[in-house]
Design a protein around this motif. Structure first.
Motif, PDB file in Angstrom:
ATOM      1  N   THR A 103      33.500 -24.877  55.043  1.00 36.08           N
ATOM      2  CA  THR A 103      32.193 -25.409  55.424  1.00 36.08           C
ATOM      3  C   THR A 103      32.098 -25.497  56.940  1.00 36.08           C
ATOM      4  OG1 THR A 103      32.916 -27.715  55.447  1.00 36.08           O
ATOM      5  CG2 THR A 103      32.177 -26.823  53.320  1.00 36.08           C
ATOM      6  N   GLU A 104      30.956 -25.947  57.413  1.00 31.84           N
ATOM      7  CA  GLU A 104      30.741 -26.125  58.851  1.00 31.84           C
ATOM      8  C   GLU A 104      31.638 -27.216  59.437  1.00 31.84           C
ATOM      9  OE1 GLU A 104      26.544 -26.802  58.955  1.00 31.84           O
ATOM     10  OE2 GLU A 104      26.104 -24.662  59.022  1.00 31.84           O
ATOM     11  N   ASP A 105      32.297 -27.985  58.588  1.00 28.62           N
ATOM     12  CA  ASP A 105      33.232 -29.014  59.061  1.00 28.62           C
ATOM     13  C   ASP A 105      34.544 -28.416  59.552  1.00 28.62           C
ATOM     14  OD1 ASP A 105      31.436 -31.034  58.408  1.00 28.62           O
ATOM     15  OD2 ASP A 105      32.253 -31.266  56.384  1.00 28.62           O
ATOM     16  N   PHE A 160      24.878 -17.744  52.540  1.00 28.26           N
ATOM     17  CA  PHE A 160      23.658 -18.114  53.246  1.00 28.26           C
ATOM     18  C   PHE A 160      23.583 -19.599  53.544  1.00 28.26           C
ATOM     19  CE2 PHE A 160      22.517 -14.233  50.881  1.00 28.26           C
ATOM     20  CZ  PHE A 160      22.208 -13.432  51.964  1.00 28.26           C
ATOM     21  N   THR A 161      24.433 -20.395  52.945  1.00 30.06           N
ATOM     22  CA  THR A 161      24.416 -21.835  53.166  1.00 30.06           C
ATOM     23  C   THR A 161      25.510 -22.194  54.162  1.00 30.06           C
ATOM     24  OG1 THR A 161      25.968 -22.288  51.375  1.00 30.06           O
ATOM     25  CG2 THR A 161      23.641 -22.154  50.776  1.00 30.06           C
ATOM     26  N   SER A 162      25.816 -23.465  54.248  1.00 30.02           N
ATOM     27  CA  SER A 162      26.877 -23.899  55.158  1.00 30.02           C
ATOM     28  C   SER A 162      28.260 -23.564  54.606  1.00 30.02           C
ATOM     29  CB  SER A 162      26.772 -25.403  55.425  1.00 30.02           C
ATOM     30  OG  SER A 162      26.966 -26.116  54.213  1.00 30.02           O
ATOM     31  N   LEU A 163      28.339 -23.145  53.346  1.00 29.14           N
ATOM     32  CA  LEU A 163      29.607 -22.733  52.752  1.00 29.14           C
ATOM     33  C   LEU A 163      29.812 -21.242  53.000  1.00 29.14           C
ATOM     34  CD1 LEU A 163      32.015 -23.661  50.942  1.00 29.14           C
ATOM     35  CD2 LEU A 163      30.688 -22.829  48.998  1.00 29.14           C
ATOM     36  N   LYS A 164      30.915 -20.889  53.636  1.00 28.55           N
ATOM     37  CA  LYS A 164      31.231 -19.493  53.936  1.00 28.55           C
ATOM     38  C   LYS A 164      32.447 -19.066  53.118  1.00 28.55           C
ATOM     39  CE  LYS A 164      28.050 -19.020  56.996  1.00 28.55           C
ATOM     40  NZ  LYS A 164      26.847 -18.326  56.620  1.00 28.55           N
ATOM     41  N   GLU A 165      32.425 -17.818  52.698  1.00 30.17           N
ATOM     42  CA  GLU A 165      33.551 -17.262  51.958  1.00 30.17           C
ATOM     43  C   GLU A 165      34.160 -16.134  52.770  1.00 30.17           C
ATOM     44  OE1 GLU A 165      34.779 -15.611  47.576  1.00 30.17           O
ATOM     45  OE2 GLU A 165      32.871 -16.635  47.860  1.00 30.17           O
ATOM     46  N   ASN A 166      35.484 -16.193  52.928  1.00 34.06           N
ATOM     47  CA  ASN A 166      36.218 -15.185  53.681  1.00 34.06           C
ATOM     48  C   ASN A 166      37.245 -14.521  52.782  1.00 34.06           C
ATOM     49  OD1 ASN A 166      35.544 -15.483  56.740  1.00 34.06           O
ATOM     50  ND2 ASN A 166      35.598 -17.551  55.914  1.00 34.06           N
ATOM     51  N   LYS A 167      37.183 -13.202  52.727  1.00 30.55           N
ATOM     52  CA  LYS A 167      38.133 -12.390  51.971  1.00 30.55           C
ATOM     53  C   LYS A 167      39.091 -11.801  53.003  1.00 30.55           C
ATOM     54  CE  LYS A 167      38.033  -8.399  48.874  1.00 30.55           C
ATOM     55  NZ  LYS A 167      37.128  -7.425  48.247  1.00 30.55           N
ATOM     56  N   LEU A 168      40.280 -12.383  53.100  1.00 27.89           N
ATOM     57  CA  LEU A 168      41.234 -12.067  54.156  1.00 27.89           C
ATOM     58  C   LEU A 168      42.343 -11.171  53.598  1.00 27.89           C
ATOM     59  CD1 LEU A 168      41.484 -15.749  55.395  1.00 27.89           C
ATOM     60  CD2 LEU A 168      39.940 -13.969  56.253  1.00 27.89           C
TER      61      LEU A 168
END
Length: 161
Positions: A63-65, A105-113
């Motif tokens: 999240t943005e936190d 699109f929200t404050s939750l981001k998903e990263n595929k590393l």
């Protein structure tokens, strides 16, 4: 009145679910928005194929936190017969301006590393993956005990076709 044929519904369903045809394993462990330094995320995968190659990914939802521009993790992969591989990996989590990297699109981001490319499970049986966070603040010796902004940690295995 809008009418949809059975063929169109089946085609739409196939389009939605066939987009992920390379997925072999994809699971997440949910966190409470904080990833403790001692909270090792464990994933088990049963390999029944010792010939094919796979791409392995660590998936992070944040999240943005999340307070950092990068993420350090320690991975440990234990083979069925006991051999162990350990890696310390670093990933970018934000652009230089501080905007988070990742999809969503929200404050939750998903990263595929990317974790391992062209990996072969050369032993049949159960593999154990352990992932822990290894963050620390600049000029600090001790690690960050509670890493804020992490909601999920996952492991994804894709067949390499």
């Amino acid at each position: 009145m809008l009418r949809t044929s059975s063929f169109q519904l089946v085609f739409l369903w196939l389009m939605i679910f066939s987009c992920d045809s390379n997925r072999v394993f994809d699971t997440y462990n949910s966190l409470s928005g904080v990833w403790s330094q001692d909270d090792i995320q464990i994933f088990k995968y049963e390999s029944k194929d010792s010939i094919s190659n796979y791409n392995l990914f660590v998936n992070i939802r944040n999240t943005e936190d999340y307070p950092f521009n990068n993420l350090f993790i320690i991975t440990e992969l234990t083979y069925p017969k006991g051999k162990t591989l350990s890696d310390t990996l670093e990933y970018a989590m934000a652009y230089p301006d501080g905007k988070l990297i990742g999809s969503g699109f929200t404050s939750l981001k998903e990263n595929k590393l990317i974790y391992k490319e062209d990996f072969q499970f050369d032993e049949l049986g159960e593999y154990t993956f352990q992932i822990s966070q290894a963050m620390r603040k600049y000029d600090h010796i001790n690690g960050v005990k509670e890493l804020k902004g992490i909601s999920d940690v996952g492991l994804r295995i894709e067949s390499k076709k």
